[in-house]
Design a protein around this motif. Structure first.
Motif, short mmCIF file in Angstrom:
data_model
loop_
_atom_site.label_atom_id
_atom_site.label_comp_id
_atom_site.label_asym_id
_atom_site.label_seq_id
_atom_site.Cartn_x
_atom_site.Cartn_y
_atom_site.Cartn_z
N LEU A 8 41.33 47.60 -37.64
CA LEU A 8 39.93 48.00 -37.70
C LEU A 8 39.13 46.93 -36.98
CD1 LEU A 8 37.75 49.90 -38.77
CD2 LEU A 8 37.71 48.54 -40.88
N LEU A 10 35.48 45.77 -35.14
CA LEU A 10 34.04 45.96 -35.02
C LEU A 10 33.55 45.26 -33.76
CD1 LEU A 10 32.84 45.28 -38.69
CD2 LEU A 10 33.78 47.39 -37.69
N TYR A 21 26.18 47.73 -39.50
CA TYR A 21 27.55 47.65 -40.02
C TYR A 21 27.62 47.47 -41.53
CZ TYR A 21 29.96 47.30 -35.50
OH TYR A 21 30.51 47.56 -34.26
N VAL A 25 30.94 48.26 -43.86
CA VAL A 25 31.82 47.17 -44.28
C VAL A 25 31.93 47.14 -45.80
CG1 VAL A 25 32.05 44.65 -44.36
CG2 VAL A 25 31.43 45.79 -42.22
N VAL A 28 34.35 49.78 -46.77
CA VAL A 28 35.72 49.38 -46.46
C VAL A 28 36.21 48.38 -47.50
CG1 VAL A 28 37.18 48.16 -44.80
CG2 VAL A 28 35.53 49.87 -44.00
N ILE A 36 39.60 42.92 -41.19
CA ILE A 36 38.75 43.44 -40.12
C ILE A 36 38.72 42.42 -38.99
CG2 ILE A 36 36.41 44.17 -39.49
CD1 ILE A 36 35.96 44.93 -42.41
N THR A 37 38.80 42.90 -37.76
CA THR A 37 38.65 42.04 -36.59
C THR A 37 37.22 42.20 -36.07
OG1 THR A 37 41.00 42.27 -36.02
CG2 THR A 37 39.51 41.51 -34.29
N TRP A 38 36.48 41.09 -36.06
CA TRP A 38 35.07 41.09 -35.68
C TRP A 38 34.92 40.53 -34.26
CZ3 TRP A 38 31.12 41.66 -39.77
CH2 TRP A 38 31.67 41.89 -41.03
N ARG A 63 33.90 35.94 -44.17
CA ARG A 63 34.85 36.97 -43.74
C ARG A 63 36.18 36.34 -43.33
NH1 ARG A 63 33.37 41.59 -45.88
NH2 ARG A 63 35.36 42.19 -44.91
N ASP A 68 39.91 38.00 -42.50
CA ASP A 68 39.49 38.67 -41.27
C ASP A 68 39.70 37.75 -40.07
OD1 ASP A 68 38.75 40.62 -43.05
OD2 ASP A 68 36.60 40.55 -42.59
N SER A 238 44.93 42.31 -38.82
CA SER A 238 44.07 41.82 -37.76
C SER A 238 44.89 41.72 -36.46
CB SER A 238 43.50 40.44 -38.12
OG SER A 238 44.55 39.48 -38.16
#
Length: 253
Positions: A8, A10, A21, A25, A28, A36-38, A63, A68, A238
């Motif tokens: 996932l 963003l 977001y 988030v 989720v 999550i990969t930001w 995060r 993340d 990730s």
């Protein structure tokens, strides 16, 4: 057979886009532990330097503590290079996108912006492994700058590239164009077709953008798709976690 996984991701993460977001988030997070990969922009459109928003720096640090990953996503996320001179460049920089920051940069300027972004990550104590160019557009100079950056990977919509040699790794991604109702409707059809095509793929990437979050139709689709893929047995990871598991990048010392 390899374990099926999903990522996932963003895009365009900045103080300006966090209100878009945040509800997603939170939804989720309510599903459980889902990395999550930001894709973080240090100074979004030259109006949102991260250093001016300590609360957002703290949020991104939190995060990381959750498991993340933070990835460098350009520096300004805005194409401020001289005007295009060829029909192809005009199409890519004025029709396809106005945000292809690294599409026309010479090596020296690409390196300068990469180093600025890497310095920001270092100042915050954030580990940094990857770079994703805005709109996935990279000049020859950008590629040369990345070869000497010390980063582990970059990517485009369908592949990872292991640095410094740009060795390709198949990594199919799903993405929407959500700026109008007809685009959202077409994006849903395209995504479902891509899902069928890549049903047996070990890895699937979900690439979300802030504009997706501004419309219930697209926001609901992404959340439902995430739940569907989890129910089908895909494990969320990730980017860097998966690459390390495949022994495609080195483990931390």
């Amino acid at each position: 057979m390899a374990e099926p996984v999903l990522m996932l991701v963003l895009h365009d993460v900045a103080p300006q886009t966090w209100p878009d977001y945040r509800p997603f988030v939170e939804a989720v997070d309510a599903l459980g532990t889902i990395p999550i990969t930001w894709l973080v922009v240090p100074d979004f459109h030259r109006r949102n330097p991260l250093q001016a928003h300590p609360w957002f720096l703290d949020l991104l640090g939190e995060r990381l503590a959750r498991g993340d990953e933070l990835v460098l996503h350009g520096y300004y996320h805005a194409d401020d290079a001289p005007a295009p001179r060829t029909p192809r460049d005009w199409f890519m920089r004025r029709i396809y996108t106005h945000e292809g920051e690294f599409y026309a940069l010479a090596e020296a300027e690409a390196r300068r912006r990469l180093e600025q972004g890497m310095q920001l990550f270092a100042e915050q104590g954030w580990p940094l492994h990857g770079f994703v160019a805005p709109a996935w557009l990279m000049s020859v100079g950008t590629r040369q700058a990345l070869r000497g950056s010390g980063l582990s990977y970059t990517s485009d919509p369908q592949r990872f590239y292991r640095l410094p040699d740009f060795a390709p790794i198949t990594a199919p991604g799903l993405v929407w164009s959500a700026r109008s109702a007809w685009r959202r409707g077409l994006s849903r059809l395209v995504c479902e077709r891509q899902l069928r095509k890549h049903k047996a793929a070990t890895l699937l990437r979900l690439g979300l953008h802030p504009v997706d979050m501004r419309h219930e139709f697209s926001r609901h689709y992404w959340l439902q798709l995430l739940q569907r893929l989890l129910a089908e047995g895909r494990r969320p990871v990730s980017k860097i976690e998966w690459l390390r598991q495949q022994s495609l990048v080195s483990q931390p010392a």
